[in-house]
Scaffold this active site. Structure first.
Site, PDB file in Angstrom:
ATOM      1  N   ASP A   1      -0.630  -3.105   5.218  1.00 14.39           N
ATOM      2  CA  ASP A   1      -1.404  -3.298   6.435  1.00 14.39           C
ATOM      3  C   ASP A   1      -2.122  -1.996   6.820  1.00 14.39           C
ATOM      4  O   ASP A   1      -1.916  -0.955   6.172  1.00 14.39           O
ATOM      5  CB  ASP A   1      -0.448  -3.765   7.547  1.00 14.39           C
TER       6      ASP A   1
ATOM      7  N   ASP B   1      -6.152 -12.266  12.283  1.00  8.59           N
ATOM      8  CA  ASP B   1      -4.879 -12.952  12.010  1.00  8.59           C
ATOM      9  C   ASP B   1      -4.987 -14.425  12.379  1.00  8.59           C
ATOM     10  O   ASP B   1      -5.510 -14.769  13.444  1.00  8.59           O
ATOM     11  CB  ASP B   1      -3.761 -12.361  12.885  1.00  8.59           C
TER      12      ASP B   1
ATOM     13  N   SER C   1      -4.992  -4.794   3.363  1.00  8.32           N
ATOM     14  CA  SER C   1      -5.620  -5.262   4.614  1.00  8.32           C
ATOM     15  C   SER C   1      -6.849  -4.437   4.990  1.00  8.32           C
ATOM     16  O   SER C   1      -7.414  -4.618   6.072  1.00  8.32           O
ATOM     17  CB  SER C   1      -4.599  -5.250   5.749  1.00  8.32           C
TER      18      SER C   1
END
Ligand code: GLA
Length: 410
Positions: A160, A219, A192
């Site tokens: 992430d 998301d 990400s």
């Protein structure tokens, strides 16, 4: 003769795709499995909510379900931990370790368990100073963390990008890939990076060299609004996104929420169909211990999975976006002597009755003059043979989809 020419051209195109992509041999088709985040979030309360908290027990139970309920055989073979698995601090040597109360046996043991079921284990790190949930980040520990997860037997990493400068990502993600390669363990790398870099303001050819998949956008949440918001974004930006996808490197519109609280039966079919058309990774985030038979049937539909996993790996595109709120998306599929297609008719209307929609395959720019045999992927209904001019009518339920498969035929 021309069949040989087409085959050679396709082989050459595939070779080009291969040579420009991350060379770890993984994700030749969009990866499939289960990922904790959307459904189980950062629930760390194992005292009051032991059944749902982020713990080794949750992942072992989901691994059991994947292995025993027929998911694995269909290709759903990754089981992925997301945020909130770590201890809040590193150990004295700077190593990451799992929260000892919730993962008393540690990640290596969990990986052994998952492997014993014939599955693969994915884990979550964050490139920045902290994970999005506030746990230790990896920015100063990339090599150490790559070695740690490889030593545990991890098979996939979602990295992430919270608490990081976007400008650092252009060295950070490639460095992480290099350190993982150095361990000698093939680890599917989901980055990400583009989601933090504004989605389309990244060089996707660079991404494809370092990552097997990447989150591009927001998301997913448990709502039809969220699903359609993502579909719209992928459609609006398809000229940048579609060329970036291919064997070994995929755009990721985020998890499947089929089987959760919000989507109706029609909406669930629509998400599954659209994720297949988009050549998206298929990571379910739901409770496999109590999933409904309807949701299971949708997620296990072999014909939809066949479209998702098509070996050409071409991402579908939105071809028609009408004022009548019907969209038509097509995905080019395997080439025998000419491409076949998946066609999704997506009904964005909510006016209560099925909508009849008519077009010709010529409207979709199909080329084969002799025409195509057309069948419905969900129902198996055979529509018959359509040349480029014969009108084809489908009836699409509100918030629903009709997914067709069309293959060249005389
Ligand atoms: C970000 C990611 C999500 C999830 C959470 C975890 O929001 O995009 O997919 O991993 O962080 O905190």
């Amino acid at each position: 003769m021309w069949k040989a020419v087409v085959t050679a051209a396709v082989a050459f195109a595939l070779l080009l795709c291969q040579s420009s992509s991350l060379d770890n041999g993984l994700a030749r088709t969009p990866p499939m499995g289960w990922l904790a985040w959307e459904r189980f979030r950062c629930n760390v309360d194992c005292v009051d909510d032991p059944y749902n908290c982020i713990s080794e027990r949750l992942f072992m139970q989901m691994a059991d379900r994947l292995a025993e309920d027929g998911w694995k055989e269909l290709g759903y073979n990754y089981i992925n931990i997301d945020d909130c698995w770590m201890s809040m601090d590193r150990d004295e040597q700077g190593n990451l370790y799992a929260n000892k109360t919730r993962f008393p046996n540690g990640i290596k043991k969990l990986a052994d368990y998952v492997h014993s079921k014939g599955l693969k284990l994915g884990i979550y790190l964050d490139f920045g100073t902290h994970t999005c949930g506030g746990y230790p980040g990896s920015i100063k520990y990339l090599q150490k963390d790559a070695e740690t997860i490889a030593g545990w037997g991890i098979d996939m990493l979602k990295m992430d990008g919270c608490y990081a400068n976007v400008s650092d990502m252009s060295w950070g993600y490639p460095d992480m890939e290099m350190y993982m390669n150095k361990t000698g363990r093939p680890i599917l790398f989901s980055c990400s990076w583009p989601a933090y870099a504004g989605g389309i303001k990244v060089d996707y050819s660079v991404l494809g060299k370092h990552c097997n998949a990447w989150r591009n956008y927001d998301d997913i949440q448990d709502s039809w609004d969220s699903v359609t918001h993502i579909i719209d974004w992928f459609g609006d930006n398809q000229d940048v996104l579609a060329p970036a996808a291919g064997p070994g490197h995929w755009n990721d519109p985020d998890m499947l929420i089929v089987g959760d609280y919000s989507l109706s039966y029609e909406e669930s079919k629509a998400q599954m169909a659209m994720w297949a058309i988009l050549a998206a990774p298929l990571f379910m985030s739901n409770d496999l211990r109590s999933i409904s038979p309807e949701a299971r049937t949708i997620l296990m539909n072999k014909e939809v999975i066949r479209i998702s996993q098509d070996s050409l790996g071409m991402q579908g595109r939105r071809v028609i976006k009408g004022e009548d709120k019907i969209e038509v998306w097509t995905r080019e599929l395997d080439v025998t002597f000419l491409p076949s297609y998946g066609i999704a008719f997506l009904n964005r209307r909510a006016d209560g009755e099925p909508f009849n929609y008519t077009l010709t395959l010529g409207d979709l720019h199909f080329q084969y003059m002799m025409g195509y045999a057309v069948e419905d992927v969900f129902t198996g209904r055979e529509y018959g043979h359509y040349d480029l001019y014969r009108e084809l009518t489908v009836s699409i339920n509100p918030n629903g989809v009709v997914l067709l498969y069309a293959y060249p035929s005389k």
